[in-house]
Design a protein around this motif. Structure first.
Motif, PDB file in Angstrom:
ATOM      1  N   ASP A 188       4.652   8.874   1.065  1.00 41.24           N
ATOM      2  CA  ASP A 188       4.275   7.944  -0.010  1.00 41.24           C
ATOM      3  C   ASP A 188       2.779   7.652  -0.032  1.00 41.24           C
ATOM      4  O   ASP A 188       2.347   6.494  -0.044  1.00 41.24           O
ATOM      5  N   GLY A 189       1.972   8.712  -0.021  1.00 39.37           N
ATOM      6  CA  GLY A 189       0.527   8.523  -0.149  1.00 39.37           C
ATOM      7  C   GLY A 189      -0.247   8.462   1.150  1.00 39.37           C
ATOM      8  O   GLY A 189      -1.478   8.567   1.135  1.00 39.37           O
ATOM      9  N   GLU A 190       0.425   8.268   2.283  1.00 40.11           N
ATOM     10  CA  GLU A 190      -0.275   8.355   3.567  1.00 40.11           C
ATOM     11  C   GLU A 190      -0.621   9.834   3.819  1.00 40.11           C
ATOM     12  O   GLU A 190      -0.017  10.732   3.220  1.00 40.11           O
ATOM     13  N   PRO A 191      -1.599  10.117   4.697  1.00 39.86           N
ATOM     14  CA  PRO A 191      -1.917  11.524   5.010  1.00 39.86           C
ATOM     15  C   PRO A 191      -0.665  12.293   5.434  1.00 39.86           C
ATOM     16  O   PRO A 191       0.193  11.761   6.147  1.00 39.86           O
ATOM     17  N   GLY A 192      -0.562  13.544   4.980  1.00 38.78           N
ATOM     18  CA  GLY A 192       0.654  14.331   5.198  1.00 38.78           C
ATOM     19  C   GLY A 192       1.109  14.374   6.647  1.00 38.78           C
ATOM     20  O   GLY A 192       0.312  14.644   7.553  1.00 38.78           O
ATOM     21  N   GLY A 193       2.368  14.086   6.870  1.00 38.96           N
ATOM     22  CA  GLY A 193       2.968  14.166   8.198  1.00 38.96           C
ATOM     23  C   GLY A 193       2.716  12.984   9.102  1.00 38.96           C
ATOM     24  O   GLY A 193       3.106  13.001  10.273  1.00 38.96           O
ATOM     25  N   THR A 194       2.074  11.905   8.570  1.00 35.71           N
ATOM     26  CA  THR A 194       1.736  10.777   9.448  1.00 35.71           C
ATOM     27  C   THR A 194       2.703   9.598   9.320  1.00 35.71           C
ATOM     28  O   THR A 194       2.582   8.630  10.072  1.00 35.71           O
TER      29      THR A 194
ATOM     30  N   ALA B 204      -4.954   9.452  12.030  1.00 35.52           N
ATOM     31  CA  ALA B 204      -3.657  10.149  11.979  1.00 35.52           C
ATOM     32  C   ALA B 204      -2.771   9.784  13.166  1.00 35.52           C
ATOM     33  O   ALA B 204      -1.587   9.470  13.014  1.00 35.52           O
ATOM     34  N   GLY B 205      -3.351   9.820  14.362  1.00 36.03           N
ATOM     35  CA  GLY B 205      -2.559   9.495  15.550  1.00 36.03           C
ATOM     36  C   GLY B 205      -2.043   8.072  15.519  1.00 36.03           C
ATOM     37  O   GLY B 205      -0.882   7.801  15.872  1.00 36.03           O
ATOM     38  N   GLY B 206      -2.898   7.144  15.074  1.00 36.90           N
ATOM     39  CA  GLY B 206      -2.480   5.746  14.991  1.00 36.90           C
ATOM     40  C   GLY B 206      -1.376   5.535  13.979  1.00 36.90           C
ATOM     41  O   GLY B 206      -0.442   4.744  14.219  1.00 36.90           O
ATOM     42  N   LEU B 207      -1.455   6.238  12.843  1.00 38.73           N
ATOM     43  CA  LEU B 207      -0.399   6.119  11.831  1.00 38.73           C
ATOM     44  C   LEU B 207       0.925   6.663  12.357  1.00 38.73           C
ATOM     45  O   LEU B 207       1.978   6.050  12.169  1.00 38.73           O
ATOM     46  N   ILE B 208       0.876   7.818  13.017  1.00 38.49           N
ATOM     47  CA  ILE B 208       2.108   8.424  13.560  1.00 38.49           C
ATOM     48  C   ILE B 208       2.761   7.469  14.547  1.00 38.49           C
ATOM     49  O   ILE B 208       3.976   7.239  14.509  1.00 38.49           O
ATOM     50  N   ARG B 209       1.955   6.889  15.436  1.00 40.57           N
ATOM     51  CA  ARG B 209       2.512   5.948  16.420  1.00 40.57           C
ATOM     52  C   ARG B 209       3.059   4.697  15.733  1.00 40.57           C
ATOM     53  O   ARG B 209       4.106   4.171  16.122  1.00 40.57           O
TER      54      ARG B 209
ATOM     55  N   SER C 123       0.834  -1.207   0.000  1.00 41.29           N
ATOM     56  CA  SER C 123       0.000   0.000   0.000  1.00 41.29           C
ATOM     57  C   SER C 123       0.866   1.253   0.000  1.00 41.29           C
ATOM     58  O   SER C 123       0.557   2.238  -0.675  1.00 41.29           O
ATOM     59  N   HIS C 124       1.964   1.219   0.775  1.00 39.42           N
ATOM     60  CA  HIS C 124       2.848   2.372   0.891  1.00 39.42           C
ATOM     61  C   HIS C 124       4.274   1.880   1.167  1.00 39.42           C
ATOM     62  O   HIS C 124       4.473   0.873   1.854  1.00 39.42           O
ATOM     63  N   ASN C 125       5.249   2.613   0.649  1.00 34.44           N
ATOM     64  CA  ASN C 125       6.657   2.433   1.012  1.00 34.44           C
ATOM     65  C   ASN C 125       7.177   3.811   1.431  1.00 34.44           C
ATOM     66  O   ASN C 125       7.661   4.589   0.606  1.00 34.44           O
ATOM     67  N   CYS C 126       7.046   4.113   2.712  1.00 31.55           N
ATOM     68  CA  CYS C 126       7.445   5.423   3.240  1.00 31.55           C
ATOM     69  C   CYS C 126       8.901   5.367   3.687  1.00 31.55           C
ATOM     70  O   CYS C 126       9.395   4.314   4.082  1.00 31.55           O
ATOM     71  N   PHE C 127       9.592   6.505   3.616  1.00 34.40           N
ATOM     72  CA  PHE C 127      11.015   6.464   3.983  1.00 34.40           C
ATOM     73  C   PHE C 127      11.430   7.716   4.747  1.00 34.40           C
ATOM     74  O   PHE C 127      10.762   8.756   4.712  1.00 34.40           O
TER      75      PHE C 127
END
Length: 208
Positions: free
Chosen positions: A71-77, A109-114, A51-55
């Motif tokens: 990489d497509g997740e909500p900005g800053g998360t 958002a909070g769950g993604l950041i964590r 789904s995403h490859n964030c770096f």
């Protein structure tokens, strides 16, 4: 140059599952920004259906290069919390890619950041970190009859012996902290009865 910096001990992967989503964190040392970008590209090729490859990566002992991508997740998360975790742990010359396979449950958002920051922290704990110390490079030139004993003494004192070359004389390349240069010069003169020549070179980092 900073006296020392920390980096990841080895390349590796750590995986965790959060609300049915798989989060796979790949970490690797990266000496340059190009190495970091190449690592990101390689992980993306390994997970083309994710789904995403964030770096996030940090290059430079003074963290002069810092980059992150959601990489497509909500900005800053995603990328930002990954980068924040690397900085909080004082990591340098390191690249992190977190691959997410979405499991059908939104984290918010909070769950993604964590999740993204947390999996990077867990990967660092699992792979371990090392400290790299700034050294002055130096070259010792000494006669063959004293070289073997001198090399043994150098290694016994824990100095970084980088290379030994045998020619008409023996050339031993070492690394030592700047603060030890003068005391080492005196020790070398005593150990070789003044026969060894010490030449100072540039600076580099090595294992502390």
């Amino acid at each position: 140059m900073k006296e020392q910096y920390r980096t990841v001990a080895r390349a590796g992967v750590h995986e965790t599952e959060i609300n049915r989503s798989r989060f796979i964190c790949a970490l690797a040392p990266a000496a340059t920004e190009q190495e970091a970008q190449d690592f990101v590209a390689r992980i993306r090729r390994e997970h083309p259906t994710a789904s995403h490859n964030c770096f996030a990566y940090v290059i430079g002992a003074d963290a002069s290069v810092q980059k992150a991508s959601d990489d497509g997740e909500p900005g800053g998360t995603a990328g930002v919390p990954m980068l924040q975790m690397l900085m909080r742990r004082e990591m340098r010359y390191v690249a992190a890619v977190v691959t997410r396979y979405y499991g059908g449950v939104k984290l918010g958002a909070g769950g993604l950041i964590r999740a993204y920051g947390g999996v990077v922290g867990e990967a660092l704990d699992e792979l371990g970190t090392i400290t790299r110390q700034r050294f002055r490079l130096a070259t010792i030139t000494v006669g063959h009859q004293r070289a073997g004993r001198l090399e043994n003494d150098l290694r016994a004192t824990g100095l970084a012996v980088r290379e030994v070359r045998y020619a008409e004389a023996v050339i031993i390349e070492i690394g030592l902290p700047d603060s030890d240069v003068e005391s080492f010069r005196s020790w070398l003169a005593d150990a070789t009865v003044g026969e060894a020549l010490l030449e100072l070179g540039g600076e580099a980092y090595g294992d502390a």
